[in-house]
Every structure is written in C-alpha cells, then in structure tokens.
Design an enzyme around this catalytic site. Structure first.
Site, PDB file in Angstrom:
ATOM      1  CB  SER A  65      -0.891  10.583  -2.807  1.00 16.83           C
ATOM      2  OG  SER A  65      -0.151  11.049  -1.683  1.00 16.83           O
ATOM      3  N   GLY A 103      -1.926  14.563  -4.241  1.00 10.36           N
ATOM      4  CA  GLY A 103      -1.574  15.978  -4.145  1.00 10.36           C
ATOM      5  C   GLY A 103      -2.621  16.832  -3.452  1.00 10.36           C
ATOM      6  CG  ASN A 131      -0.234  16.418  -0.005  1.00  6.84           C
ATOM      7  OD1 ASN A 131       0.903  15.943  -0.088  1.00  6.84           O
ATOM      8  ND2 ASN A 131      -1.287  15.815  -0.529  1.00  6.84           N
ATOM      9  CG  ASP A 214       7.704   8.439  -2.601  1.00 12.60           C
ATOM     10  OD1 ASP A 214       7.691   7.570  -1.714  1.00 12.60           O
ATOM     11  OD2 ASP A 214       6.682   8.794  -3.215  1.00 12.60           O
ATOM     12  CG  HIS A 217       3.384   8.218  -1.886  1.00 17.83           C
ATOM     13  ND1 HIS A 217       4.302   9.130  -2.379  1.00 17.83           N
ATOM     14  CD2 HIS A 217       2.227   8.900  -1.694  1.00 17.83           C
ATOM     15  CE1 HIS A 217       3.720  10.306  -2.494  1.00 17.83           C
ATOM     16  NE2 HIS A 217       2.462  10.194  -2.082  1.00 17.83           N
TER      17      HIS A 217
END
Length: 239
Positions: A65, A103, A131, A214, A217
């Site tokens: 991402s 993801g 991730n 979040d 990002h």
C-alpha cells in the site's frame, strides 16, 4: 464541306481525348507521388516512435500500500508518479510503473512476481515486508520470500538493477523482533549485492502531519518525501 467539318470535328475530339488522357496521367502521377510521400512520412514517424520506445527504460515499483498510494484520491500523488515527474523534468527516458498492491505480503508478492515480470524491467524497486511485520509473520519466512522474489527477477533478466527498500516496525512489536526484522533488508542487500534504501519511511514514519488518520499511510506530502528517499538511491542508477 460536311465531310471536311466531320473530319475536323473528329480531329478536335481526338486531340481533346489525348489532352484529357495526358491530364489524368499527370494527376495520377501526382496522387501516387503524394501517397508515396505520405507513406514515407508515416514510416519515418513510426520508426521514430519505435526508436523512442526502444530507448525508454522501465522502472517497476513492486510493493504494498505504501507504493500503491493507499488512501490518496489520486494515484498520481503516490511516490512512483512523483518519481516519474522528476525523471521527466530531467529529460531522462524512463517509464515508472506502479505495481503496488494494498495489503500485499512477501508471500503475495512471491506468488505474483512471474506475472509482473512478463514485461521488460530495467530497474526493479522491491518494497515489501511491512505487512509481514505488522502481522507477526515468522521472520525466516519474510526473508525467504524476499530472496525468492530477488531470484525470480535475476532469473528473468540478470541485467535488471534491483533496489531494495528497507523497512522498520513500530516499537510495540517487541525489541528483539523489530531488530531482527530491520536487519533482514541490509543483510539481503549485502548478500545479493543490491542497492539499498535504508528506510523508505525516513522522516515520515511516526510524524502525524505526514500520515493519514491511520498513522501508517503517508499523505501527499509524505509521499513526496518517500520519493526523495527513493531518489537518493535511484539517481545513481539512472544517471
């Protein structure tokens, strides 16, 4: 008298026919010349386009991402597009392809690498692993998957330059795990003689105003800094 007029009429008609035929012949010659000129011009243009395509090299950003530009309204704000703008401004003939997938894990990257490598790649930027770390994937698995991706790129084209993007984890993952995770990237870079971006999120990670809600990002401004971090290494490859 009638015979004379008739003969004269036939001579004039015949003369007119010759004139008309000659005119049509010239016209056809001009049209043929114009068509030939058009075809030549078209061939030159096509040859020029082919030459440009041959001279243009490809930079493929393969990641998750962070590369895909998750949460941004426009993918043109993600760091691969920022790199493209910089290359264009410098007159460097490179096309940057954003092959980021939100993801994505190293296992996912390993499974799709063959499909991605169907195209010619001159510079391969490998940005995966975050991730895995956030999910607590065993570090040996992360390391092995990254090595498999590197091997696949080298097998496809040994001339491809690979740049590995280093990653770090937040402190809540535990000191032993985050230290070993961080060391995966320089270890692989040294082992495979790769160019290394020490930490992709340098000057962005953990800074609220450069990250989305979040806290993970990057914002548009954060992506610009990511592009700067990549450029520090990439510029030595493309110049």
């Amino acid at each position: 008298m009638v015979s004379y007029l008739y003969t004269r009429y036939n001579w004039i008609s015949l003369k007119f026919c010759y004139f008309l035929f000659f005119s049509l012949l010239l016209s056809c010659g001009e049209n043929t010349t114009k068509k030939e000129e058009t075809n030549i011009d078209s061939s030159i243009e096509n040859s020029s386009d082919s030459a440009k395509n041959t001279l243009t090299k490809t930079i493929l950003c393969f990641g998750d991402s962070l590369t895909a530009g998750y949460g941004l309204d426009d993918i043109n704000d993600a760091y691969p597009a920022v790199l493209q703008n910089r290359l264009d401004s410098l007159g460097l003939a490179y096309t940057v392809i954003n092959s980021g997938l939100s993801g994505e894990t190293t296992a996912g990257g390993k499974s799709r690498i063959s499909w991605v490598l169907n195209q010619k790649v001159d510079v391969f930027i490998l940005e995966l692993g975050a991730n895995d770390g956030l999910r607590g994937v065993p570090l040996t698995e992360t390391r092995n998957n990254l090595q498999s991706i590197i091997d696949a790129v080298r097998k496809k084209n040994s001339e491809t330059t690979i740049i590995l993007a280093g990653m770090q984890l937040p402190p809540n993952m535990g000191p032993e795990y985050i230290t070993e995770f961080r060391n995966i990237f320089p270890d692989l870079a040294q082992k495979n003689k790769l160019a290394l971006i020490p930490f992709l999120l340098k000057d962005v990670g953990g800074i609220p105003e450069l990250n989305q809600a979040d806290g993970i990002h990057p914002t548009i401004e954060g992506q610009k800094i990511l592009a700067d971090n990549v450029w520090e290494v990439l510029k030595t490859v493309v110049k």
